[in-house]
Design a protein around this motif. Structure first.
Motif, short mmCIF file in Angstrom:
data_model
loop_
_atom_site.label_atom_id
_atom_site.label_comp_id
_atom_site.label_asym_id
_atom_site.label_seq_id
_atom_site.Cartn_x
_atom_site.Cartn_y
_atom_site.Cartn_z
N TYR A 1 0.95 -1.20 0.10
CA TYR A 1 -0.09 -0.03 0.06
C TYR A 1 0.85 1.24 0.05
CZ TYR A 1 -4.09 -3.23 1.29
OH TYR A 1 -5.03 -4.01 1.24
N ARG A 2 0.31 2.50 -0.47
CA ARG A 2 1.06 3.69 -0.76
C ARG A 2 1.10 4.35 0.56
NH1 ARG A 2 -1.13 6.59 -5.77
NH2 ARG A 2 0.68 7.97 -5.54
N GLY A 3 0.28 4.12 1.35
CA GLY A 3 0.32 4.84 2.78
C GLY A 3 0.24 6.08 2.87
N GLN A 4 -0.64 6.57 2.04
CA GLN A 4 -1.05 7.85 1.90
C GLN A 4 -1.98 8.61 2.88
OE1 GLN A 4 -1.69 8.61 -2.27
NE2 GLN A 4 0.69 8.64 -2.77
N GLY A 5 -2.50 7.83 3.95
CA GLY A 5 -3.54 8.20 4.51
C GLY A 5 -2.64 9.30 5.76
N LYS A 6 -3.47 9.54 6.77
CA LYS A 6 -2.85 10.43 7.79
C LYS A 6 -1.60 9.76 8.57
CE LYS A 6 -4.30 13.51 11.64
NZ LYS A 6 -5.49 13.69 12.69
N PRO B 1 -2.12 3.22 5.87
CA PRO B 1 -3.16 3.01 4.67
C PRO B 1 -4.20 3.39 4.82
CG PRO B 1 -1.92 1.07 5.81
CD PRO B 1 -1.62 2.21 6.68
N THR B 2 -4.68 3.88 3.68
CA THR B 2 -5.91 4.53 3.50
C THR B 2 -7.23 3.78 4.03
OG1 THR B 2 -6.41 4.18 1.24
CG2 THR B 2 -5.19 6.09 1.73
N ARG B 3 -8.51 4.31 4.12
CA ARG B 3 -9.64 3.47 4.30
C ARG B 3 -9.98 2.50 3.13
NH1 ARG B 3 -14.39 6.87 7.04
NH2 ARG B 3 -14.85 4.65 7.95
N SER B 4 -9.77 3.14 1.77
CA SER B 4 -9.97 2.28 0.74
C SER B 4 -8.95 1.14 0.58
CB SER B 4 -9.91 3.26 -0.39
OG SER B 4 -10.93 4.30 -0.57
N GLU B 5 -7.83 1.24 1.12
CA GLU B 5 -6.89 0.31 0.91
C GLU B 5 -7.15 -0.70 2.09
OE1 GLU B 5 -2.82 2.49 -0.73
OE2 GLU B 5 -3.47 2.78 1.36
N CYS B 6 -7.34 -0.41 3.30
CA CYS B 6 -7.75 -1.18 4.26
C CYS B 6 -9.03 -2.16 4.07
CB CYS B 6 -8.13 -0.68 5.68
SG CYS B 6 -6.60 0.17 6.19
N LYS B 7 -10.10 -1.57 3.26
CA LYS B 7 -11.19 -2.45 2.86
C LYS B 7 -10.99 -3.51 1.89
CE LYS B 7 -14.41 1.14 4.09
NZ LYS B 7 -15.42 2.35 3.71
N ARG B 8 -9.77 -3.50 1.44
CA ARG B 8 -9.43 -4.50 0.39
C ARG B 8 -9.47 -6.16 0.91
NH1 ARG B 8 -4.55 -1.47 -2.80
NH2 ARG B 8 -5.47 0.36 -3.50
N GLU C 1 -10.47 9.44 3.63
CA GLU C 1 -9.63 8.37 3.67
C GLU C 1 -8.70 8.01 4.78
OE1 GLU C 1 -9.20 6.01 1.58
OE2 GLU C 1 -10.54 6.63 0.17
N ASP C 2 -9.13 8.97 5.83
CA ASP C 2 -8.48 8.85 7.19
C ASP C 2 -9.02 7.74 7.96
OD1 ASP C 2 -7.19 8.95 9.60
OD2 ASP C 2 -7.97 11.03 10.18
N GLN C 3 -8.17 6.68 8.20
CA GLN C 3 -8.57 5.50 9.09
C GLN C 3 -9.23 5.75 10.37
OE1 GLN C 3 -6.00 2.41 10.04
NE2 GLN C 3 -4.58 2.57 8.64
N ASN C 4 -8.89 6.97 11.00
CA ASN C 4 -9.66 7.33 12.19
C ASN C 4 -10.48 8.54 12.15
OD1 ASN C 4 -7.94 5.35 13.85
ND2 ASN C 4 -6.20 6.59 13.66
N ALA C 5 -11.16 8.78 11.06
CA ALA C 5 -11.84 9.80 10.78
C ALA C 5 -13.26 9.46 11.68
CB ALA C 5 -12.40 9.89 9.38
N ALA C 6 -13.76 8.53 11.83
CA ALA C 6 -15.07 8.31 12.52
C ALA C 6 -14.59 7.89 13.87
CB ALA C 6 -15.89 7.07 11.69
N PHE C 7 -15.65 8.21 14.88
CA PHE C 7 -15.54 7.75 16.41
C PHE C 7 -15.57 6.48 16.37
CE2 PHE C 7 -16.84 6.51 20.22
CZ PHE C 7 -16.69 7.51 21.25
N GLY C 8 -14.13 6.05 16.95
CA GLY C 8 -14.13 4.55 17.00
C GLY C 8 -13.51 3.76 16.01
N ALA C 9 -13.47 4.68 14.76
CA ALA C 9 -12.55 4.02 13.71
C ALA C 9 -12.62 2.59 13.38
CB ALA C 9 -11.11 4.47 13.91
#
Length: 802
Positions: A447-452, A456-463, A674-682
């Motif tokens: 993964y390119r690791g372009q998240g905060k 890895p971004t949320r999109s990448e993690c969902k793969r 695309e931030d993994q931790n954007a939502a409460f509880g991530a």
């Protein structure tokens, strides 16, 4: 060496010169030491050297390294005591300190004449009347009696509505009672901490709890009950706090036209049923009741101090929880895990998706739950290496205190799934896991690791599903680093737990600490043998747990340590479980088996619904071999109650269900991020939702949780069973007549809305009573030790089988 002598020439104390070197303002520290030795306040003490009083700012060196000093004890000065009362009345803190330093007597009594009567006032009660915590603290430190009484307010005001009215008739009140009159929880809490007697009554028999109940002050009510206030204490001819509360509840319900539908019952039972109906079925009425006394009643049966507990070895070898009375204890619980920032449930009011507050605790109690496995997340505790977040820890301990007031224990859990946000999971702080640009090889391309934070971004993690990421080389290598103390990480893990336990010191209700959730085997690419079911427990977890345990025992020698193996070390299947268990001793060594509990989960897979009893039987055998306790700390959903809980309960095993609510909240804005931790509880690794399914209370799910069970047994457990269709519950145990505390069976009203009937066999073996969703049974002293008792509980109206 410095000697301090009294005027008579006797040596009061001696101090090593090395402890004084380089210290400025040492006279204050020395006076505090002398104050403790002599039992006198520091304000009355004066240090002298060479016939002169020692200035406060002096150092031992500035005085010429004297070998001897004198201590003088000053008498109280009457004029200063009069100035003290004036300063208190004017809320002049500096004036209070000046008067006390003269010194003024903090217990001097003053006369006041009104309506032709002369009454007595005391400084501390007056300070409470002006609600000045700083002045109250100064007076107590100066030796004020926290249980003094002062003829301060009209008795009629206290007995009626506690309003401050024209003074016409005086009665004596204590500082604590005055603090409650002023609705000051902080004052009351401070006084209780300084040994104020919570059950002292005024000259007219009025207690602090009576006042708090009259004033509808829930916070003071909870504080006082927690400190041991007696809810049935009253003056002759006056109602008790419980009766006051019940009367207000009935009045409220009549206003809403609901009282007629409720059956007649005792005060407490009547109020409890009202509370249950309103909180479960008439949620819209709860805000209207915010100022009513019903809240006291749901607290009354719950706020007594949680029993202190320990582990005791059964005759069969494994250990069970017991209280100070010797009763075996059992738990039904729920999980509360927040898998991303803020790493802890919300505490600012009830929220059906994210909170853990009083309403949640009440709902848990309505289902008979008495334990929460709470995620005390390492990133929340130690966001930077060696830097601990005291604010986070205070939120955790405040939550635990409130849970304890509802009779609910806390099991602190270092939760992890996938170990790190760097691997689309959670668990370790970012500083503990180096960035690895190869992730998730060989599962997929890097993964390119372009998240905060380079994650890895949320999109990448969902793969992939989160558990698939444990097959990435980077993830296994990170587990290996944690277990084998690379970069001193195993010691850091232990230091984290030591800090958590230090934060819990003095707080009741901590059942124990769960070292880690669902640990993976380590790095199977480096050592494929770790995939053998018992190997990782023996080669990786055992040595790591021994290191962590040393830190824990240094912080709290008596802490109960829950230690899990890998998720597949036992499955119940004969072709996997024939191997001996990997653990050879409890964390830290065999000597700590009496403070250790093997924790495990049941999910299919890796376990199997075809081998449920075999699985639990093997777990019991392992615990017997190690001499530890055992505990099912996670399983889930309707199938758990259908196929797993019945077997666990029949074997005397406590359980914790996954999970109370989602502890995760998505918004339109976070969905676009695309931030993994954007939502409460991530949420990336799965969240719960029982009984709050997607933020909506599902009563069917809540009733699944509300299974009857023995919370405490005055003897030794033999077996139990529950049939949800008939609601028949049966408990068999071997009685211990030396235990005078009762056997307690939880019978939630959710399961038994019309009440229960109880049959004891042999007849007359124990006395029983029904009290607020509990059956309490007291063994008769004539019972033989080990005599087997059978208790049957049925829904009222059903036939009992003799």
């Amino acid at each position: 060496m410095l000697s301090v002598r009294s005027l008579s020439g006797n040596v009061v104390t001696t101090v090593e010169g090395a402890t004084l070197q380089g210290r400025s303002a040492f006279p204050d520290a020395l006076k505090h030491h002398l104050s403790d030795l002599m039992g006198l306040p520091t304000q009355r003490l004066r240090l002298c050297c060479g016939g002169q009083e020692v200035p406060k700012s002096s150092s031992w060196a500035s005085l010429g390294f004297p070998s001897e000093m004198q201590i003088l004890v000053l008498p109280y000065v009457t004029s200063a005591s009069q100035q003290l009362m004036s300063a208190i009345s004017e809320e002049d803190y500096d004036g209070v300190l000046s008067s006390l330093e003269v010194p003024a007597d903090p217990n001097a009594q003053y006369t006041l004449t009104a309506s032709g009567a002369t009454k007595i006032l005391s400084p501390l009660v007056v300070a409470c009347a002006v609600s000045s915590l700083s002045i109250v603290r100064a007076l107590v430190q100066a030796g004020a009696d926290v249980n003094c009484q002062s003829h301060m307010l009209p008795c009629t005001a206290m007995v009626a509505e506690c309003s401050v009215a024209e003074i016409s008739e005086f009665c004596a009140v204590t500082p604590l009672q005055m603090a409650v009159l002023q609705n000051s929880v902080d004052l009351a809490d401070f006084l209780l901490q300084t040994k104020a007697d919570v059950n002292i009554c005024s000259s007219h028999g009025v207690s602090a709890l009576f006042i708090a109940t009259r004033k509808c002050d829930l916070r003071c009510v909870k504080l006082l009950l927690h400190a041991g206030a007696e809810k049935d204490l009253s003056a002759e001819g006056s109602p008790t706090p419980m009766q006051i509360a019940t009367g207000r509840v009935a009045e409220f319900m009549q206003n809403f036209g609901s009282a007629a539908s409720l059956p007649a019952a005792s005060d407490a039972e009547y109020a409890r049923r009202i509370v249950a109906r309103v909180s479960l079925h008439n949620r819209e009425l709860v805000p209207a009741m915010a100022c009513c006394h019903w809240k006291l009643l749901i607290l009354c049966p719950l706020v007594a101090a949680l029993p202190s507990l320990r582990l005791r070895r059964r005759e069969t070898g494994e250990r069970s929880f017991v209280d100070a009375e010797g009763r075996e204890l059992f738990f039904h619980g729920t999980n509360a895990i927040v898998k991303g920032p803020p790493w802890i449930p919300s505490r600012e009011g009830f929220d059906p998706m994210t909170s853990l507050t009083a309403e949640d605790f009440r709902m848990m109690r309505s289902a008979g739950l008495n334990l929460i496995r709470l995620g005390v997340m390492w990133p929340g505790v130690e966001p930077q290496r060696g830097v601990y977040n005291e604010t986070y820890l205070k939120i955790v301990t405040d939550l635990a205190k409130e849970a304890a007031s509802y009779g609910i224990y806390i099991l602190a859990d270092m939760h992890q799934d996938g170990l790190s946000e760097r691997f689309c999971g959670e668990g370790l702080p970012l500083w503990a896991v180096p960035k690895d640009i190869s992730f998730p090889l060989p599962l997929g391309l890097p993964y390119r690791g372009q998240g905060k934070d380079g994650l890895p971004t949320r999109s990448e993690c969902k793969r992939h599903d989160w558990f698939e990421y444990q097959s990435a080389y980077s993830t296994g290598a990170a587990y290996e680093r944690l277990y084998t103390n690379q970069d001193n990480l195993t010691n850091a893990w232990g230091a984290y737990w030591a800090k958590v336990l230090q934060s819990f010191q003095g707080i009741e209700g901590l059942l124990g600490v769960n070292l880690i959730n669902e640990p993976f085997v380590g790095n199977p690419y480096k050592d494929p043998g770790l995939m053998v079911p018992e190997a990782a427990d023996r080669l990786r977890l055992q040595p790591a747990y021994d290191v962590v345990a040393r830190h824990i025992r240094a912080a709290d020698p008596d802490a109960i340590v829950f230690f899990p193996g890998t998720t597949s070390d036992r499955t119940g299947r004969p072709y996997t479980d024939f191997l001996p268990q990997g653990f050879q001793h409890a964390p830290g060594g065999e000597e700590f088996a009496d403070r250790s509990v093997n924790s495990f989960h049941f999910y299919a897979p890796p376990q199997s619904f075809d081998y449920v009893k075999q699985y639990f039987t093997k777990r019991i055998q392992d615990a017997r071999q190690l001499g530890t306790g055992l505990f099912l700390t996670e399983s889930c959903c309707e199938v758990f109650f259908q196929k797993v809980a019945p077997v666990a309960e029949s074997l005397g095993m406590s359980w914790i269900h996954w999970e109370w609510k989602q502890f995760f909240r998505e918004t339109n804005a976070t969905r676009k991020s695309e931030d993994q931790n954007a939502a409460f509880g991530a949420d990336k690794t799965g969240c719960g939702g029982w009984p709050y399914n997607h933020g909506v209370l599902n009563m069917t799910m809540l009733r699944f949780l509300a299974r009857p069970y023995a919370q405490a047994i005055a003897g030794n457990f033999t077996s139990s069973s529950f049939d949800p269709s008939s609601r028949d519950f049966r408990l068999i145990f071997k009685a211990d007549p030396k235990i005078r505390a009762p056997t307690v069976i939880s019978v939630p009203e959710l399961t038994y809305p019309a009440g229960v009937e109880v049959l004891v066999s042999p007849a007359g073996a124990c006395q029983f009573k029904l009290a607020q969703s509990f059956v309490q049974l007291t063994n008769n002293a004539s019972l033989a030790h080990g005599e087997e008792l059978t208790i049957q509980v049925k829904a009222k109206g059903m036939s009992l089988v003799v």
